[in-house]
Motif scaffolding. Structure first.
Motif, short mmCIF file in Angstrom:
data_model
loop_
_atom_site.label_atom_id
_atom_site.label_comp_id
_atom_site.label_asym_id
_atom_site.label_seq_id
_atom_site.Cartn_x
_atom_site.Cartn_y
_atom_site.Cartn_z
N LYS A 1 24.74 -11.87 86.93
CA LYS A 1 23.89 -11.07 87.83
C LYS A 1 24.17 -9.36 87.90
O LYS A 1 23.79 -8.70 88.72
N ILE B 1 20.72 -6.02 90.35
CA ILE B 1 19.44 -5.64 91.15
C ILE B 1 19.82 -5.37 92.48
O ILE B 1 20.43 -6.07 93.28
N ILE C 1 18.31 -1.99 85.29
CA ILE C 1 18.67 -2.51 86.66
C ILE C 1 19.06 -3.99 86.52
O ILE C 1 20.07 -4.35 87.46
N VAL C 2 18.56 -4.71 85.54
CA VAL C 2 19.04 -5.94 85.23
C VAL C 2 20.44 -5.85 84.76
O VAL C 2 21.56 -6.51 85.28
N PHE D 1 13.87 -1.45 83.77
CA PHE D 1 14.39 -3.02 84.27
C PHE D 1 15.36 -3.27 83.23
O PHE D 1 16.18 -4.11 84.04
N VAL D 2 15.50 -3.00 82.05
CA VAL D 2 16.79 -3.28 81.26
C VAL D 2 18.21 -2.83 81.98
O VAL D 2 19.06 -3.42 82.34
#
Lengths: 340, 303
Positions: B296, B234, B229-230, B226-227
């Motif tokens: 983003k 994304i 792709i953040v 998650f880290v």
């Protein structure tokens, strides 16, 4: 319907007030302790509902603030017991076991941490927000694991519960009423908050942030304030959890804890404040019943959760009080189908 | 020469993270779905590899079995559960996939017990290779890096050079339009989901000999993914690659050298614990910095 919405919380409160003496009389004092756990979890869930149900901020890291409150409480307590001061950047901070000092400090520090984390997370939205809150909670988890002086992975055991204005309130029953008082105080304040002008902005931000910004309102600041307030309440819940358990460990911040709190909110009904407390009651009840039936109760609970998400919406509280219970804030969910 | 070794360790972690995050980010880009249960496919891959290796004695057969197993599980989950979640809000997706995690982790405990399984590195790759004069490095870890690079290239070819890749890109940029133009979007979604699960399963199967194979192993990697792709943005596979390697390097090098660096700056007794703490959370600080700069992510995709 409106009457039921007013009477139901009071009826539950009366029940909770009366339960401990009854349980003790029935020789089931064990349940007083279990109920205390339910109450503090309910406080954590209700605080999440403030940002989730009213503010539309899907935080998957709410346990972080629980952990901050819990650790602040536990660390100061243990220094108070050992009699050595906590040295932080050259400043000596004496420990204490006075709840009137410990609880406000834990609450405020959790709020400050929430303010910092929220300031970063709220720069984003949607799915980013979910992942980042989760990541920050994980970061705090590792910080707590790394605190070797305070037990690291194994956690920190306390020897006693806090005193209240010098009084001994360490019995299970006194701890129950202390936790209940905190929960009721939060619910009363939160209810007033969501019905206030501030709450109206928060609720409106959930529906259409852009329109609010066009009206000239500093939406982000409102949302951040709400996030910090929820963090404060979660910190209080964490401190009370530690006071009750006389133990704090990184497990309190584990990401599954955040998930559990989230499930409690949804189970009880988001945007209702009281619902999440009911959700906590039902969650613990399910856990208690299912785990008595099989140690692998999660294998049944997981699919049940999926089915609930797919086919059952709105939460339990709305079943009790009817859908019209809440003021503008909590329309039954499902209206906001969007992609990030 | 410890530095070279640590850089390779960082690359190896980065490659694993890329395998995890490529699927996650594709699934999000095309279906708009946040899938917490992606780590479960990693766990399925690891357990199947461990199980088949235990039966046959060959890790290669284990790997070979893990890939289709993870893919089939992924496609099954897509048809049974995920498909119903695409049009729901993110909160529903989080809850349902959280339920999936609980189910998968408990099933792993029921089927394989609470004790972690350990896998041996296959004979052929059990030695070390001298990457620089006087610097030996485990061959197995080098093999992981090589596989990761090959997969990254194959994925890039698949997405940018094939008809299927064109459909994937079309689905990612406008699902409804792609459907209207006759692409079989439903089938495509199942396929993409299965592909993501396969990559996660590959990562899990390869991780078997390095880490303990246990229930809940997927979520540790998932949160790191998650880290990634953040940070990467994304929906962007390229972003996932860059971010995965960065995160792998920062995490590994931070753990290896940050405490020493801090000790050089200050001789305070707190430097040790501070250094240990900082190195634990370095990637989260990195994430906070990137987001403060680009909310983003580094390679923001459409929308």
């Amino acid at each position: 319907m409106a009457d039921r919405a007013r009477i139901a919380p009071l009826a539950f409160l009366a029940l909770l007030l009366a339960l401990p003496p009854l349980l003790e009389a029935a020789d089931q004092a064990f349940y007083i302790s279990l109920l205390t756990r339910v109450l503090v979890s309910g406080l954590a869930a209700a605080s999440l509902d403030l940002i989730l149900g009213y503010g539309g901020m899907v935080s998957f890291g709410h346990a972080a603030f629980l952990g901050v409150g819990g650790y602040v409480f536990g660390i100061l307590m243990s220094h108070g017991f050992m009699g050595d001061a906590l040295v932080l950047g050259g400043v000596e901070i004496p420990g204490t076991n006075e709840a009137l000092i410990l609880l406000p400090i834990a609450t405020i520090l959790a709020g400050l941490v929430a303010l910092a984390i929220g300031a970063i997370c709220l720069r984003t939205g949607g799915v980013h927000f979910i992942m980042i809150t989760l990541a920050f909670a994980q970061m705090l988890y590792f910080l707590f694991v790394g605190m070797e002086d305070y037990g690291g992975d194994d956690g920190l055991s306390l020897w006693d519960r806090a005193t209240l204005a010098g009084w001994d309130v360490s019995s299970d029953m006194a701890t129950f009423y202390l936790s209940l008082t905190a929960l009721v105080a939060f619910l009363v304040l939160a209810r007033r908050l969501v019905d206030s002008r501030f709450g109206m902005v928060i609720r409106a931000a959930r529906q259409n942030e852009r329109r609010l910004a066009a009206l000239g309102l500093p939406v982000q600041r409102y949302k951040l304030a709400c996030f910090a307030l929820a963090g404060m309440a979660a910190g209080l819940a964490g401190a009370l959890t530690v006071n009750h358990a006389e133990f704090v460990s990184p497990a309190m911040v584990h990401w599954t804890r955040s998930g559990e709190i989230l499930v409690m909110v949804i189970l009880g009904g988001m945007g209702t404040l009281y619902g999440p407390v009911l959700g906590a009651v039902v969650y613990f009840l399910l856990e208690h019943l299912l785990s008595g039936w099989t140690e692998h109760w999660m294998a049944a609970f997981g699919p049940a959760l999926i089915l609930a998400v797919l086919f059952f919406r709105g939460g339990l509280w709305r079943l009790i009080v009817g859908k019209e219970m809440d003021t503008a804030g909590g329309e039954a969910r499902g209206e906001a189908v969007h992609h990030g | 020469m410890l530095v070279v070794e640590q850089i390779l360790n960082g690359l190896q972690l980065g490659v694993m993270l890329f395998l995890m995050s490529a699927g996650l980010t594709l699934v999000f880009g095309i279906m708009g779905l946040i899938n917490l249960a992606h780590g479960s496919f990693y766990m399925v891959g690891a357990y199947v590899a461990a199980w088949v290796t235990g039966l046959t004695g060959s890790l290669f057969l284990g790997l070979l079995a893990a890939l289709p197993a993870a893919m089939v599980v992924g496609m099954g989950i897509e048809v049974l559960v995920m498909r119903r979640l695409y049009t729901r809000d993110h909160l529903d997706q989080v809850l349902a996939t959280f339920g999936l995690i609980l189910f998968f982790n408990e099933m792993a405990r029921i089927l394989f017990g609470r004790q972690p399984l350990f896998l041996d590195v296959p004979e052929m790759l059990s030695g070390t290779i001298e990457i620089l004069p006087g610097v030996p490095y485990p061959a197995y870890r080098l093999a992981i890096i090589a596989v990761g690079i090959l997969v990254a290239i194959a994925l890039w070819l698949l997405i940018s050079r094939t008809r299927l890749g064109m459909r994937i890109r079309a689905g990612a940029s406008d699902r409804e339009m792609a459907a209207a133009l006759g692409a079989n979007v439903t089938g495509l979604q199942t396929l993409v989901f299965g592909l993501g699960a396969l990559l996660a399963g590959l990562a899990g199967a390869m991780a078997g000999p390095i880490l303990a194979v246990e229930s809940g192993m997927g979520e540790k990697v998932l949160i790191l993914a998650f880290v990634v792709i953040v940070i990467g943005g994304i929906g962007s596979v390229r972003g996932a690659l860059v971010a995965a390697l960065t995160v792998g390097l920062v995490d590994t090098l931070g753990r290896a050298f940050l405490p020493d660096l801090l000790r050089m700056v200050t001789r305070d007794a707190t430097a040790d614990s501070l250094g240990a703490n900082l190195s634990q959370i370095s990637i989260y600080l990195l994430m906070a910095l990137v987001l403060a700069w680009k909310p983003k992510g580094l390679f923001p995709s459409h929308g």
